[in-house]
Design a protein around this motif. Structure first.
Motif, PDB file in Angstrom:
ATOM      1  N   ALA A 137       0.858  -1.181   0.000  1.00 59.36           N
ATOM      2  CA  ALA A 137       0.000   0.000   0.000  1.00 59.36           C
ATOM      3  C   ALA A 137       0.899   1.236   0.000  1.00 59.36           C
ATOM      4  O   ALA A 137       1.932   1.253   0.658  1.00 59.36           O
ATOM      5  CB  ALA A 137      -0.903   0.010   1.227  1.00 59.36           C
ATOM      6  N   LEU A 138       0.503   2.235  -0.767  1.00 61.16           N
ATOM      7  CA  LEU A 138       1.300   3.460  -0.874  1.00 61.16           C
ATOM      8  C   LEU A 138       0.736   4.542   0.030  1.00 61.16           C
ATOM      9  O   LEU A 138      -0.451   4.840  -0.021  1.00 61.16           O
ATOM     10  CB  LEU A 138       1.298   3.977  -2.313  1.00 61.16           C
ATOM     11  CG  LEU A 138       1.678   2.990  -3.410  1.00 61.16           C
ATOM     12  CD1 LEU A 138       1.546   3.646  -4.779  1.00 61.16           C
ATOM     13  CD2 LEU A 138       3.065   2.465  -3.182  1.00 61.16           C
ATOM     14  N   THR A 139       1.601   5.136   0.833  1.00 60.70           N
ATOM     15  CA  THR A 139       1.208   6.301   1.617  1.00 60.70           C
ATOM     16  C   THR A 139       1.518   7.552   0.792  1.00 60.70           C
ATOM     17  O   THR A 139       2.302   7.490  -0.166  1.00 60.70           O
ATOM     18  CB  THR A 139       1.978   6.375   2.938  1.00 60.70           C
ATOM     19  OG1 THR A 139       3.378   6.526   2.645  1.00 60.70           O
ATOM     20  CG2 THR A 139       1.754   5.130   3.788  1.00 60.70           C
ATOM     21  N   LEU A 140       0.943   8.660   1.177  1.00 57.64           N
ATOM     22  CA  LEU A 140       1.212   9.906   0.472  1.00 57.64           C
ATOM     23  C   LEU A 140       2.695  10.265   0.501  1.00 57.64           C
ATOM     24  O   LEU A 140       3.273  10.549  -0.552  1.00 57.64           O
ATOM     25  CB  LEU A 140       0.350  11.052   1.020  1.00 57.64           C
ATOM     26  CG  LEU A 140       0.620  12.429   0.412  1.00 57.64           C
ATOM     27  CD1 LEU A 140       0.414  12.420  -1.100  1.00 57.64           C
ATOM     28  CD2 LEU A 140      -0.252  13.476   1.079  1.00 57.64           C
ATOM     29  N   PRO A 141       3.369  10.231   1.673  1.00 59.44           N
ATOM     30  CA  PRO A 141       4.795  10.570   1.672  1.00 59.44           C
ATOM     31  C   PRO A 141       5.632   9.632   0.788  1.00 59.44           C
ATOM     32  O   PRO A 141       6.556  10.075   0.104  1.00 59.44           O
ATOM     33  CB  PRO A 141       5.201  10.439   3.144  1.00 59.44           C
ATOM     34  CG  PRO A 141       3.933  10.637   3.907  1.00 59.44           C
ATOM     35  CD  PRO A 141       2.855  10.056   3.045  1.00 59.44           C
ATOM     36  N   GLU A 142       5.303   8.369   0.801  1.00 60.74           N
ATOM     37  CA  GLU A 142       6.006   7.385  -0.019  1.00 60.74           C
ATOM     38  C   GLU A 142       5.830   7.713  -1.510  1.00 60.74           C
ATOM     39  O   GLU A 142       6.789   7.720  -2.282  1.00 60.74           O
ATOM     40  CB  GLU A 142       5.384   6.017   0.294  1.00 60.74           C
ATOM     41  CG  GLU A 142       6.146   4.805  -0.036  1.00 60.74           C
ATOM     42  CD  GLU A 142       5.456   3.556   0.518  1.00 60.74           C
ATOM     43  OE1 GLU A 142       6.186   2.621   0.819  1.00 60.74           O
ATOM     44  OE2 GLU A 142       4.203   3.506   0.640  1.00 60.74           O
ATOM     45  N   PHE A 143       4.601   7.987  -1.902  1.00 56.23           N
ATOM     46  CA  PHE A 143       4.270   8.330  -3.285  1.00 56.23           C
ATOM     47  C   PHE A 143       4.999   9.596  -3.720  1.00 56.23           C
ATOM     48  O   PHE A 143       5.622   9.638  -4.774  1.00 56.23           O
ATOM     49  CB  PHE A 143       2.750   8.499  -3.401  1.00 56.23           C
ATOM     50  CG  PHE A 143       2.238   8.695  -4.802  1.00 56.23           C
ATOM     51  CD1 PHE A 143       2.033   7.613  -5.638  1.00 56.23           C
ATOM     52  CD2 PHE A 143       1.935   9.966  -5.263  1.00 56.23           C
ATOM     53  CE1 PHE A 143       1.541   7.790  -6.925  1.00 56.23           C
ATOM     54  CE2 PHE A 143       1.449  10.158  -6.548  1.00 56.23           C
ATOM     55  CZ  PHE A 143       1.250   9.068  -7.384  1.00 56.23           C
ATOM     56  N   GLN A 144       4.943  10.625  -2.874  1.00 59.56           N
ATOM     57  CA  GLN A 144       5.611  11.885  -3.197  1.00 59.56           C
ATOM     58  C   GLN A 144       7.121  11.708  -3.306  1.00 59.56           C
ATOM     59  O   GLN A 144       7.747  12.272  -4.200  1.00 59.56           O
ATOM     60  CB  GLN A 144       5.304  12.946  -2.136  1.00 59.56           C
ATOM     61  CG  GLN A 144       3.902  13.488  -2.202  1.00 59.56           C
ATOM     62  CD  GLN A 144       3.618  14.459  -1.087  1.00 59.56           C
ATOM     63  OE1 GLN A 144       3.844  14.161   0.086  1.00 59.56           O
ATOM     64  NE2 GLN A 144       3.121  15.626  -1.438  1.00 59.56           N
ATOM     65  N   LYS A 145       7.703  10.941  -2.395  1.00 64.04           N
ATOM     66  CA  LYS A 145       9.149  10.747  -2.385  1.00 64.04           C
ATOM     67  C   LYS A 145       9.635  10.147  -3.702  1.00 64.04           C
ATOM     68  O   LYS A 145      10.641  10.594  -4.264  1.00 64.04           O
ATOM     69  CB  LYS A 145       9.543   9.844  -1.221  1.00 64.04           C
ATOM     70  CG  LYS A 145      11.029   9.573  -1.139  1.00 64.04           C
ATOM     71  CD  LYS A 145      11.353   8.666   0.028  1.00 64.04           C
ATOM     72  CE  LYS A 145      12.825   8.342   0.065  1.00 64.04           C
ATOM     73  NZ  LYS A 145      13.145   7.405   1.146  1.00 64.04           N
ATOM     74  N   VAL A 146       8.919   9.157  -4.208  1.00 56.82           N
ATOM     75  CA  VAL A 146       9.354   8.488  -5.434  1.00 56.82           C
ATOM     76  C   VAL A 146       8.930   9.262  -6.674  1.00 56.82           C
ATOM     77  O   VAL A 146       9.759   9.572  -7.537  1.00 56.82           O
ATOM     78  CB  VAL A 146       8.841   7.036  -5.487  1.00 56.82           C
ATOM     79  CG1 VAL A 146       9.202   6.386  -6.814  1.00 56.82           C
ATOM     80  CG2 VAL A 146       9.420   6.224  -4.332  1.00 56.82           C
ATOM     81  N   VAL A 147       7.660   9.610  -6.771  1.00 58.23           N
ATOM     82  CA  VAL A 147       7.143  10.245  -7.990  1.00 58.23           C
ATOM     83  C   VAL A 147       7.726  11.644  -8.192  1.00 58.23           C
ATOM     84  O   VAL A 147       8.164  11.984  -9.296  1.00 58.23           O
ATOM     85  CB  VAL A 147       5.599  10.267  -7.989  1.00 58.23           C
ATOM     86  CG1 VAL A 147       5.049  11.054  -9.158  1.00 58.23           C
ATOM     87  CG2 VAL A 147       5.055   8.834  -8.030  1.00 58.23           C
ATOM     88  N   ALA A 148       7.756  12.421  -7.124  1.00 61.72           N
ATOM     89  CA  ALA A 148       8.284  13.791  -7.247  1.00 61.72           C
ATOM     90  C   ALA A 148       9.787  13.841  -7.015  1.00 61.72           C
ATOM     91  O   ALA A 148      10.495  14.544  -7.738  1.00 61.72           O
ATOM     92  CB  ALA A 148       7.570  14.717  -6.265  1.00 61.72           C
ATOM     93  N   GLY A 149      10.271  13.099  -6.032  1.00 61.10           N
ATOM     94  CA  GLY A 149      11.681  13.172  -5.671  1.00 61.10           C
ATOM     95  C   GLY A 149      12.593  12.365  -6.580  1.00 61.10           C
ATOM     96  O   GLY A 149      13.400  12.918  -7.320  1.00 61.10           O
ATOM     97  N   GLN A 150      12.460  11.054  -6.538  1.00 61.07           N
ATOM     98  CA  GLN A 150      13.363  10.181  -7.291  1.00 61.07           C
ATOM     99  C   GLN A 150      13.137  10.260  -8.801  1.00 61.07           C
ATOM    100  O   GLN A 150      14.087  10.352  -9.565  1.00 61.07           O
ATOM    101  CB  GLN A 150      13.211   8.740  -6.820  1.00 61.07           C
ATOM    102  CG  GLN A 150      13.711   8.525  -5.410  1.00 61.07           C
ATOM    103  CD  GLN A 150      13.437   7.115  -4.919  1.00 61.07           C
ATOM    104  OE1 GLN A 150      12.915   6.271  -5.632  1.00 61.07           O
ATOM    105  NE2 GLN A 150      13.800   6.858  -3.673  1.00 61.07           N
ATOM    106  N   LEU A 151      11.873  10.177  -9.211  1.00 59.78           N
ATOM    107  CA  LEU A 151      11.573  10.154 -10.648  1.00 59.78           C
ATOM    108  C   LEU A 151      11.480  11.547 -11.266  1.00 59.78           C
ATOM    109  O   LEU A 151      11.549  11.693 -12.480  1.00 59.78           O
ATOM    110  CB  LEU A 151      10.269   9.399 -10.906  1.00 59.78           C
ATOM    111  CG  LEU A 151      10.265   7.933 -10.507  1.00 59.78           C
ATOM    112  CD1 LEU A 151       8.879   7.340 -10.708  1.00 59.78           C
ATOM    113  CD2 LEU A 151      11.305   7.152 -11.286  1.00 59.78           C
ATOM    114  N   ARG A 152      11.269  12.543 -10.420  1.00 57.71           N
ATOM    115  CA  ARG A 152      11.116  13.925 -10.864  1.00 57.71           C
ATOM    116  C   ARG A 152      10.029  14.068 -11.939  1.00 57.71           C
ATOM    117  O   ARG A 152      10.166  14.812 -12.901  1.00 57.71           O
ATOM    118  CB  ARG A 152      12.440  14.492 -11.358  1.00 57.71           C
ATOM    119  CG  ARG A 152      13.511  14.508 -10.306  1.00 57.71           C
ATOM    120  CD  ARG A 152      14.710  15.323 -10.718  1.00 57.71           C
ATOM    121  NE  ARG A 152      15.824  15.201  -9.797  1.00 57.71           N
ATOM    122  CZ  ARG A 152      15.899  15.736  -8.591  1.00 57.71           C
ATOM    123  NH1 ARG A 152      14.903  16.427  -8.125  1.00 57.71           N
ATOM    124  NH2 ARG A 152      16.965  15.583  -7.850  1.00 57.71           N
TER     125      ARG A 152
END
Length: 101
Positions: A33-48
């Motif tokens: 299950a994806l949490t909001l912080p987890e989703f943001q970290k990868v989608v916005a942070g790692q993947l940009r």
């Protein structure tokens, strides 16, 4: 809204090869299950892919509860896809352990 979700999914499939592999990559704690912080970290942070605020908006398109989680089902992964992927990953892990011996 549907176009935004599809654009994200297309990007993730291009990056990871499948939507189930993408979900697994974003699920950094392995909880299925994806949490909001987890989703943001990868989608916005790692993947940009987008800014954090846009990632939050995208997250809420999958599940409109900011305190909630996005499951693999919300993400568009079928039970068959999820089960097959998990079995495949487990077999790969087992093979690596055997190779290390």
């Amino acid at each position: 809204q549907e176009e935004e979700i599809q654009a994200l999914k297309d990007f993730l499939i291009q990056r990871y090869g499948s939507i189930v592999a993408a979900f697994h990559a974003i699920d950094t704690n392995g909880s299925a299950a994806l949490t909001l912080p987890e989703f943001q970290k990868v989608v916005a942070g790692q993947l940009r892919y987008c800014r954090r605020s846009d990632a939050k908006r995208l997250f809420l398109l999958f599940n409109d509860d900011v305190e909630g989680v996005v499951t693999w089902e919300n993400f568009g992964v079928t039970l068959q896809e999820w089960t097959h992927y998990r079995i495949k990953k487990r077999a790969e892990q087992d093979q690596r352990k055997m190779d290390e011996r």
